[in-house]
Design a protein around this motif. Structure first.
Motif, short mmCIF file in Angstrom:
data_model
loop_
_atom_site.label_atom_id
_atom_site.label_comp_id
_atom_site.label_asym_id
_atom_site.label_seq_id
_atom_site.Cartn_x
_atom_site.Cartn_y
_atom_site.Cartn_z
N ASP A 165 0.85 -1.18 0.00
CA ASP A 165 0.00 0.00 0.00
C ASP A 165 0.89 1.24 0.00
O ASP A 165 2.04 1.19 0.44
N SER A 243 0.09 5.53 6.04
CA SER A 243 -0.45 4.57 5.07
C SER A 243 -1.74 5.09 4.44
O SER A 243 -2.60 5.66 5.12
N SER A 244 -1.90 4.84 3.15
CA SER A 244 -3.12 5.25 2.46
C SER A 244 -4.35 4.50 3.00
O SER A 244 -5.46 5.02 2.98
N LEU A 245 -4.15 3.28 3.50
CA LEU A 245 -5.26 2.52 4.06
C LEU A 245 -5.86 3.23 5.27
O LEU A 245 -7.06 3.14 5.53
#
Length: 295
Positions: A165, A243-245
């Motif tokens: 990710d 993190s993009s998550l």
């Protein structure tokens, strides 16, 4: 070497005093003192130095205690295995996980695993990547769930990579760089809000600056938890690298905004790490389950 003496020494270090160790071991204080002295004589190494009424471990004593941590953790693992066999239990899994898998992946994966494996006990501890690998090496964890740089891949462990990710720079929507495309050098001049030393994302930020010959940013606020760090950013202070998550949900709710940086991309590897040749059946089942959940 007398393992009983080592256990007494280790308990004294853990508890911080002979009196507390005696209470924990259910033996008298004089017995602890005499056996501790006998152990020092046996190994021929001074383990403590006396400062007034306080016993302070020597550096050799500290090193021995650290190794004893691993020994007694292995002993406890064996005890749990035998207890499971005696009581016909299937087993247990101790997981040391970094923030991203612990909060965004494992709750769903572990919950689904328990439905089909109700007799396997699962314990999840959230920690940074350095401590997760230490716990795995010292037999204090059976699995390390990791999100971080592929360069940090520990060679002494089995490594099952699940997916990647992207890492994003984020700020408050009211920040002057919100939604803008700027240089890394310009962004790095801003105050940053990050997790503690040992965090893989913090290490990635520094490595990214070094690779692009940019002076690393000043960490103006430091937190032991990511939620706290992101709360400070949403309140309008500083920049976070995350993190993009994790960031995506904040951005959808209008709490954060992304900053786009020229020609800079950083990816996280999400992986499951185990000790080599550790083929406990419950671990094999759990890892297989995690792979199925993702794919």
């Amino acid at each position: 070497m007398n393992l009983h003496g080592l256990r007494i020494f280790h308990t004294v270090i853990q508890k911080g005093s002979i009196t507390k160790a005696a209470n924990a071991l259910h033996i008298s204080q004089p017995a602890v003192s005499s056996q501790l002295k006998a152990f020092e004589i046996e190994i021929g190494i001074p383990l403590f130095e006396k400062k007034g009424r306080t016993l302070t471990p020597t550096q050799l004593g500290k090193d021995l205690a650290h190794k004893a941590d691993t020994l007694f953790a292995v002993e406890r693992t064996i005890e749990i295995f035998l207890e499971d066999c005696i009581h016909a239990r299937v087993g247990s899994i101790q997981i040391a996980a970094t923030y991203l898998p612990a909060n965004f992946l494992l709750p769903k994966w572990a919950g689904a695993f328990k439905v089909s494996h109700p007799d396997i006990n699962i314990t999840i501890q959230t920690t940074n990547s350095k401590q997760a690998f230490q716990q795995l090496a010292q037999y204090k964890a059976d699995v390390a769930m990791y999100a971080g740089s592929p360069e940090e891949r520990p060679e002494e462990f089995e490594w099952d990579e699940l997916f990647e990710d992207e890492l994003w720079f984020v700020v408050s929507p009211s920040h002057r760089f919100a939604g803008k495309n700027i240089t890394l050098e310009k962004l790095a001049a801003e105050p940053f809000v990050m997790r503690e030393k040992g965090s893989s994302t913090r290490a990635r930020l520094y490595a990214l600056c070094q690779a692009n010959q940019v002076k690393p940013p000043k960490i103006a606020l430091q937190f032991t938890g990511l939620n706290e760090a992101l709360s400070a950013v949403t309140a309008g202070f500083g920049v976070n690298f995350v993190s993009s998550l994790i960031a995506n949900d904040y951005i959808k709710r209008g709490l954060l905004a992304r900053v786009y940086v020229h020609d800079v991309t950083a990816m996280n590897k999400i992986a499951i790490c185990t000790r080599k040749n550790d083929q406990q059946s419950e671990l094999v089942q759990f890892i297989s389950h995690c792979k199925q959940m993702f794919f």
